[in-house]
Design a protein around this motif. Structure first.
Motif, short mmCIF file in Angstrom:
data_model
loop_
_atom_site.label_atom_id
_atom_site.label_comp_id
_atom_site.label_asym_id
_atom_site.label_seq_id
_atom_site.Cartn_x
_atom_site.Cartn_y
_atom_site.Cartn_z
N UNK A 34 0.83 -1.21 0.00
CA UNK A 34 0.00 0.00 0.00
C UNK A 34 0.87 1.26 0.00
N UNK A 35 1.97 1.24 0.76
CA UNK A 35 2.85 2.41 0.81
C UNK A 35 3.49 2.66 -0.55
N UNK A 36 3.93 1.61 -1.21
CA UNK A 36 4.53 1.76 -2.54
C UNK A 36 3.51 2.29 -3.54
N UNK A 37 2.29 1.76 -3.46
CA UNK A 37 1.24 2.20 -4.38
C UNK A 37 0.91 3.67 -4.15
N UNK A 38 0.85 4.09 -2.87
CA UNK A 38 0.55 5.50 -2.57
C UNK A 38 1.68 6.40 -3.07
N UNK A 39 2.92 5.97 -2.90
CA UNK A 39 4.05 6.77 -3.37
C UNK A 39 4.03 6.89 -4.89
N UNK A 40 3.71 5.79 -5.59
CA UNK A 40 3.63 5.84 -7.04
C UNK A 40 2.51 6.76 -7.51
N UNK A 41 1.38 6.70 -6.83
CA UNK A 41 0.25 7.54 -7.19
C UNK A 41 0.59 9.01 -7.00
N UNK A 42 1.20 9.34 -5.87
CA UNK A 42 1.56 10.74 -5.59
C UNK A 42 2.61 11.22 -6.58
N UNK A 43 3.55 10.37 -6.92
CA UNK A 43 4.58 10.74 -7.88
C UNK A 43 3.96 11.02 -9.25
N UNK A 44 3.06 10.16 -9.67
CA UNK A 44 2.38 10.36 -10.95
C UNK A 44 1.54 11.62 -10.95
N UNK A 45 0.86 11.88 -9.84
CA UNK A 45 0.03 13.08 -9.72
C UNK A 45 0.90 14.34 -9.83
N UNK A 46 2.01 14.35 -9.12
CA UNK A 46 2.89 15.52 -9.16
C UNK A 46 3.48 15.71 -10.55
N UNK A 47 3.83 14.62 -11.21
CA UNK A 47 4.38 14.70 -12.57
C UNK A 47 3.34 15.26 -13.55
N UNK A 48 2.12 14.75 -13.45
CA UNK A 48 1.05 15.23 -14.33
C UNK A 48 0.76 16.70 -14.08
N UNK A 49 0.76 17.09 -12.82
CA UNK A 49 0.47 18.48 -12.47
C UNK A 49 1.53 19.42 -13.01
N UNK A 50 2.80 19.06 -12.84
CA UNK A 50 3.87 19.93 -13.33
C UNK A 50 3.88 19.98 -14.85
N UNK A 51 3.54 18.87 -15.50
CA UNK A 51 3.46 18.88 -16.97
C UNK A 51 2.35 19.81 -17.44
N UNK A 52 1.22 19.79 -16.77
CA UNK A 52 0.10 20.64 -17.19
C UNK A 52 0.38 22.11 -16.88
#
Length: 55
Positions: A34-52
């Motif tokens: 669960x911790x790895x999944x949460x970290x991956x999700x947050x990383x993807x969210x931050x990446x998408x946000x900075x790209x946009x």
């Protein structure tokens, strides 16, 4: 625009959720997953946000 209070709040909320879940869970393997999944999700969210935002 170096500081984003919304992202800070999101990260804090996710960490609080992970901590509460870790107390409730008894299986360490599930906790790690669960911790790895949460970290991956947050990383993807931050990446998408900075790209946009164009950073």
């Amino acid at each position: 625009m170096n500081q984003h209070p919304f992202l800070g709040g999101m990260g804090l909320g996710m960490m609080a959720g992970v901590m509460v879940t870790s107390v409730a869970m008894s299986n360490r393997r599930q906790l790690k997953r669960k911790a790895k999944r949460a970290a991956r999700t947050m990383s993807g969210f931050a990446s998408d946000l900075t790209d946009s935002m164009g950073f």
